[in-house]
Design an enzyme around this catalytic site. Structure first.
Site, PDB file in Angstrom:
ATOM      1  N   ASP A   1       6.613   7.433  -2.052  1.00 49.02           N
ATOM      2  CA  ASP A   1       5.517   8.360  -1.742  1.00 49.02           C
ATOM      3  C   ASP A   1       6.039   9.458  -0.812  1.00 49.02           C
ATOM      4  O   ASP A   1       6.796   9.192   0.117  1.00 49.02           O
ATOM      5  CB  ASP A   1       4.357   7.602  -1.091  1.00 49.02           C
ATOM      6  N   ILE A   2       5.622  10.693  -1.057  1.00 51.48           N
ATOM      7  CA  ILE A   2       6.111  11.836  -0.279  1.00 51.48           C
ATOM      8  C   ILE A   2       5.553  11.817   1.152  1.00 51.48           C
ATOM      9  O   ILE A   2       6.130  12.436   2.048  1.00 51.48           O
ATOM     10  CB  ILE A   2       5.719  13.155  -0.995  1.00 51.48           C
TER      11      ILE A   2
ATOM     12  N   ASN B   1      -6.468   3.373  -5.722  1.00 52.99           N
ATOM     13  CA  ASN B   1      -7.631   4.210  -5.428  1.00 52.99           C
ATOM     14  C   ASN B   1      -8.146   4.782  -6.741  1.00 52.99           C
ATOM     15  O   ASN B   1      -7.361   5.286  -7.549  1.00 52.99           O
ATOM     16  CB  ASN B   1      -7.240   5.343  -4.480  1.00 52.99           C
TER      17      ASN B   1
ATOM     18  N   GLY C   1     -11.060   7.570  -3.103  1.00 49.94           N
ATOM     19  CA  GLY C   1     -10.032   8.342  -2.407  1.00 49.94           C
ATOM     20  C   GLY C   1      -8.858   8.735  -3.288  1.00 49.94           C
ATOM     21  O   GLY C   1      -7.787   9.076  -2.778  1.00 49.94           O
ATOM     22  N   GLN C   2      -9.046   8.715  -4.613  1.00 50.10           N
ATOM     23  CA  GLN C   2      -7.956   9.094  -5.517  1.00 50.10           C
ATOM     24  C   GLN C   2      -7.764  10.608  -5.486  1.00 50.10           C
ATOM     25  O   GLN C   2      -8.719  11.365  -5.689  1.00 50.10           O
ATOM     26  CB  GLN C   2      -8.264   8.637  -6.946  1.00 50.10           C
TER      27      GLN C   2
ATOM     28  N   HIS D   1      -0.294   1.811  -5.223  1.00 50.49           N
ATOM     29  CA  HIS D   1       0.435   1.975  -3.966  1.00 50.49           C
ATOM     30  C   HIS D   1       0.997   0.611  -3.577  1.00 50.49           C
ATOM     31  O   HIS D   1       0.257  -0.379  -3.530  1.00 50.49           O
ATOM     32  CB  HIS D   1      -0.498   2.416  -2.834  1.00 50.49           C
TER      33      HIS D   1
ATOM     34  N   HIS E   1      -1.993   5.020 -10.427  1.00 50.69           N
ATOM     35  CA  HIS E   1      -0.850   4.606  -9.613  1.00 50.69           C
ATOM     36  C   HIS E   1      -1.238   3.444  -8.714  1.00 50.69           C
ATOM     37  O   HIS E   1      -2.347   3.398  -8.183  1.00 50.69           O
ATOM     38  CB  HIS E   1      -0.299   5.760  -8.767  1.00 50.69           C
TER      39      HIS E   1
END
Ligand code: 5GP
Ligand code: ZN
Length: 111
Positions: free
Chosen positions: A29-30, A84, A90-91, A99, A97
């Site tokens: 994740d960035i 999410n 909260g997507q 997490h 994906h």
């Protein structure tokens, strides 16, 4: 295809790959929320869990990959997997994906 994560799968946008197989791509994740924060995604575009309810095989493959990546990244003390979905969930990226978060103790309940 304007989807950000489809562009990561195709290599158009660079990402730090963590795991790849025929169906799954996983990358760092960035904006990591834990020492280990990996996103596990299907190579094919699926917008969210809500769109994946008829593809149990794909969902199983994703979760199994998440567990395998956790083991390969030394998360023997445990980890958290989060999906999410939609605005209330909260997507923010509309490509399914998982997490995978680990490397610290997680809190409960989530926000
Ligand atoms: P969501 O909020 O949809 O559940 O999660 C989207 C995640 O994608 C966020 O944790 C965010 O940091 C991550 N993300 C957004 N854009 C990029 C990007 O360009 N590269 C990577 N590696 N992660 C991204
Ligand atoms: Zn996509």
């Amino acid at each position: 295809m304007s989807c950000l994560f489809c562009k990561i799968v195709s290599g158009e946008i660079p990402a730090k790959s963590v795991y790849e197989d025929a169906d799954v791509f996983a990358f760092a994740d960035i904006n990591p929320q834990a020492p280990v924060h990996v996103l596990v995604i299907p190579r094919k575009h699926v917008a969210s869990l809500a769109e994946a309810v008829d593809d149990a095989a794909l969902l199983g493959t994703l979760m199994a990959a998440a567990g395998r990546i956790a083991a390969e990244n030394g998360l023997a003390k445990g980890y958290r997997t989060v999906i999410n979905t939609g605005a209330d969930g909260g997507q923010t990226v509309e490509h399914l994906h998982v997490h995978l978060l680990g490397g610290r103790a997680m809190h409960w309940p989530p926000g």
